[in-house]
Scaffold this motif. Structure first.
Motif, short mmCIF file in Angstrom:
data_model
loop_
_atom_site.label_atom_id
_atom_site.label_comp_id
_atom_site.label_asym_id
_atom_site.label_seq_id
_atom_site.Cartn_x
_atom_site.Cartn_y
_atom_site.Cartn_z
N GLN A 1 0.08 2.88 8.84
CA GLN A 1 -1.13 2.08 8.56
C GLN A 1 -1.38 1.14 9.73
N ASP B 1 0.78 4.43 -2.72
CA ASP B 1 0.47 5.78 -2.27
C ASP B 1 1.69 6.68 -2.53
N ASP C 1 0.82 -1.22 0.00
CA ASP C 1 0.00 0.00 0.00
C ASP C 1 0.86 1.27 0.00
#
Length: 275
Positions: free
Chosen positions: A249, A194, A190
């Motif tokens: 995260q 990003d 992720d």
């Protein structure tokens, strides 16, 4: 009425040359030494040999010592080399090297030029000629330092700089159950997707440097050290990292005991401490 003894002149003609005695008293910038004509004339191409050759005028002080307008603190090392080829201690190599150059004692200068401190200093000087940007950055740091010392009146200050470099990250996993932190585990998928972190700018650096090889970084920092030493500062370099958090995260993976991943910037920064 007569005043104190006036300085005398020696040398210039054969007649004047006869005024040089075998024993030669010297006053080198206020430091008193005694040597002999053969020692002072040992290397014919040297400035000392020329001074006591009879071809030049040499000033005497009011005590009859031949005066040399030079810092005399290290002249003893020059005499020791002329007498029996004795070299100065390593810690004195740089200072005596400058004196050897001034007096034209080439054999001594050639030996001292091999010393690490002198090699590094000459490499720094050569680098400064090839990289005028280093001089500009040193002046920028000096200006910043001046403001810092003026604001705080502290005897110490620091400046943080950073060289242009590629993005660099560290993935840190946290376990609340064990209190452990695991660094350099892996970069999450992720995070790669990003792109917001690509605009990250390290908040610590006050001086931005250009992109350089590791070799040129070392030369630049050495140049700064020499530059600020001449301004009366002592500079110490401490390498470090930005460590700014750029992405995080929360995770819930069964069995792993982990609940979050944080990505830190690991770009290198350099703290320059001045005193």
């Amino acid at each position: 009425m007569t005043g104190g003894r006036q300085p005398e002149m020696a040398g210039g003609t054969d007649r004047e040359n006869s005024q040089f005695h075998f024993i030669v008293p010297l006053n080198v910038g206020g430091h008193h030494y005694t040597s002999t004509l053969p020692i002072l004339r040992k290397f014919e191409e040297s400035m000392l040999a020329a001074m006591f050759s009879g071809r030049h005028l040499v000033v005497k002080d009011d005590e009859g010592r031949y005066f040399i307008e030079r810092d005399g603190a290290n002249f003893g090392h020059i005499l020791n080399f002329l007498r029996d080829s004795q070299l100065p201690p390593p810690g004195k190599a740089k200072d005596v090297y400058k004196e050897a150059l001034y007096y034209g004692i080439k054999p001594l200068a050639d030996i001292l030029r091999r010393h690490r401190s002198i090699i590094e200093e000459e490499e720094v000087a050569k680098f400064a000629d090839q990289c005028p940007n280093a001089q500009d950055k040193a002046e920028e740091i000096a200006s910043l330092l001046q403001k810092k010392f003026a604001d705080t009146l502290s005897r110490k200050s620091r400046v943080v700089l950073q060289f242009t470099q590629e993005l660099s990250w560290e993935s840190v996993h946290h376990s609340p159950s064990t209190g452990k932190t695991i660094g350099n585990y892996y970069i999450p998928y992720d995070f790669d997707q990003d792109k917001s972190h690509e605009n990250h700018k390290c908040p610590l650096p006050e001086i931005a440097m250009g992109e350089m090889s590791e070799s040129d970084k070392g030369k630049t920092l050495n140049f700064f050290g020499n530059y600020f030493e001449k301004l009366g500062y002592k500079m110490e370099v401490t390498p470090g990292e930005c460590r700014e958090e750029v992405w995080s995260q929360n995770i819930t993976w069964p069995g792993d005991g982990l609940n979050s991943i944080t990505i830190h910037c690991t770009k290198k920064i350099y703290t320059l401490d001045f005193s």
